[in-house]
Design a protein around this motif. Structure first.
Motif, PDB file in Angstrom:
ATOM      1  N   LEU A 147       0.789  -1.192  -0.024  1.00  0.00           N
ATOM      2  CA  LEU A 147      -0.081  -0.026  -0.124  1.00  0.00           C
ATOM      3  C   LEU A 147       0.812   1.250  -0.032  1.00  0.00           C
ATOM      4  O   LEU A 147       1.960   1.300   0.799  1.00  0.00           O
ATOM      5  N   LYS A 148       0.228   2.274  -0.751  1.00  0.00           N
ATOM      6  CA  LYS A 148       1.010   3.647  -0.776  1.00  0.00           C
ATOM      7  C   LYS A 148       0.352   4.286   0.423  1.00  0.00           C
ATOM      8  O   LYS A 148      -0.787   3.868   0.715  1.00  0.00           O
ATOM      9  N   GLU A 149       0.688   5.389   0.548  1.00  0.00           N
ATOM     10  CA  GLU A 149       0.118   6.215   1.646  1.00  0.00           C
ATOM     11  C   GLU A 149      -1.532   6.533   1.381  1.00  0.00           C
ATOM     12  O   GLU A 149      -2.399   6.337   2.256  1.00  0.00           O
ATOM     13  N   LYS A 150      -1.644   6.796  -0.001  1.00  0.00           N
ATOM     14  CA  LYS A 150      -3.191   7.000  -0.355  1.00  0.00           C
ATOM     15  C   LYS A 150      -4.002   5.920  -0.311  1.00  0.00           C
ATOM     16  O   LYS A 150      -5.185   6.026   0.077  1.00  0.00           O
ATOM     17  N   GLY A 151      -3.182   4.613  -0.575  1.00  0.00           N
ATOM     18  CA  GLY A 151      -4.155   3.423  -0.521  1.00  0.00           C
ATOM     19  C   GLY A 151      -4.416   3.296   1.038  1.00  0.00           C
ATOM     20  O   GLY A 151      -5.559   2.768   1.357  1.00  0.00           O
ATOM     21  N   ARG A 152      -3.644   3.513   1.947  1.00  0.00           N
ATOM     22  CA  ARG A 152      -3.794   3.183   3.536  1.00  0.00           C
ATOM     23  C   ARG A 152      -4.965   4.106   3.771  1.00  0.00           C
ATOM     24  O   ARG A 152      -5.771   3.486   4.611  1.00  0.00           O
ATOM     25  N   ARG A 153      -4.719   5.179   3.463  1.00  0.00           N
ATOM     26  CA  ARG A 153      -5.901   6.298   4.018  1.00  0.00           C
ATOM     27  C   ARG A 153      -7.233   5.963   3.495  1.00  0.00           C
ATOM     28  O   ARG A 153      -8.239   5.725   4.052  1.00  0.00           O
ATOM     29  N   LEU A 154      -7.282   5.434   2.187  1.00  0.00           N
ATOM     30  CA  LEU A 154      -8.737   4.941   1.416  1.00  0.00           C
ATOM     31  C   LEU A 154      -9.199   3.658   2.280  1.00  0.00           C
ATOM     32  O   LEU A 154     -10.377   3.665   2.706  1.00  0.00           O
TER      33      LEU A 154
END
Length: 184
Positions: free
Chosen positions: A123-130
């Protein structure tokens, strides 16, 4: 045309004596596909998919993509084989979903250093937040999918679906007579 308790129009048929017959009083058919488990599961899946798309905080995210993101979040970094097994997807579908998530900048995919054919996803940070934002939304989606069921029915539904899944792969079913399609 009369309506049912939910306000939808219902069709009533007439029998040969020109008497009205409500759907529950129709003569029994030899094969009623409406009562078949595959048909019912497909209808429930259609309902769930429509609810997911309507309630998701990300209109581009599909239910399968969310499951893949959750698998990656739990196992990050993980290989596509792990994602495939955990999300119950075939390898080709897994690869396509992972590529789409990568294009959306939600995950990174990296070839394995030892075996270049193997690919790991993280996961990238954007994916983790999503994923974090979607979890409460996903719980509401589940509630909406089971709307109309009481607490006992919800538990029963989840229990029965899990039992069917855990009963094994169709190829592993020992009772061969279940798959004997020859006319008797």
């Amino acid at each position: 045309m009369p309506s049912n308790p939910r306000g939808r129009k219902t069709k009533h048929v007439q029998n040969r004596q020109n008497r009205e017959v409500v759907p529950s009083q129709r003569p029994e058919k030899k094969y009623d596909f409406y009562a078949q488990v595959g048909y019912l599961l497909r209808r429930v899946f259609q309902r769930h998919t429509a609810i997911f798309q309507r309630m998701s905080i990300d209109p581009q995210l599909t239910a399968i993509q969310f499951v893949v993101l959750c698998v990656i979040a739990e196992n990050s970094p993980c290989f596509l084989t792990t994602i495939s097994r955990s999300a119950a997807l075939d390898p080709a579908t897994t690869r396509g979903v992972v590529e789409r998530l990568s294009k959306r900048n939600l995950i990174t995919i990296t070839p394995d250093k030892v075996d270049r054919r193997r690919v790991a996803a993280e996961l990238k940070e954007k994916g983790r937040r999503l994923v974090e934002e979607m979890i409460p939304c996903s719980l509401r989606i589940t509630e909406a999918t089971m709307f109309g069921l009481n607490a006992a029915e919800r538990v029963a539904l989840q229990f029965l679906l899990t039992k069917i899944i855990e009963s094994g792969d169709p190829d592993e079913i020992e009772d061969a007579s279940l798959f004997d399609f020859k006319r008797r």
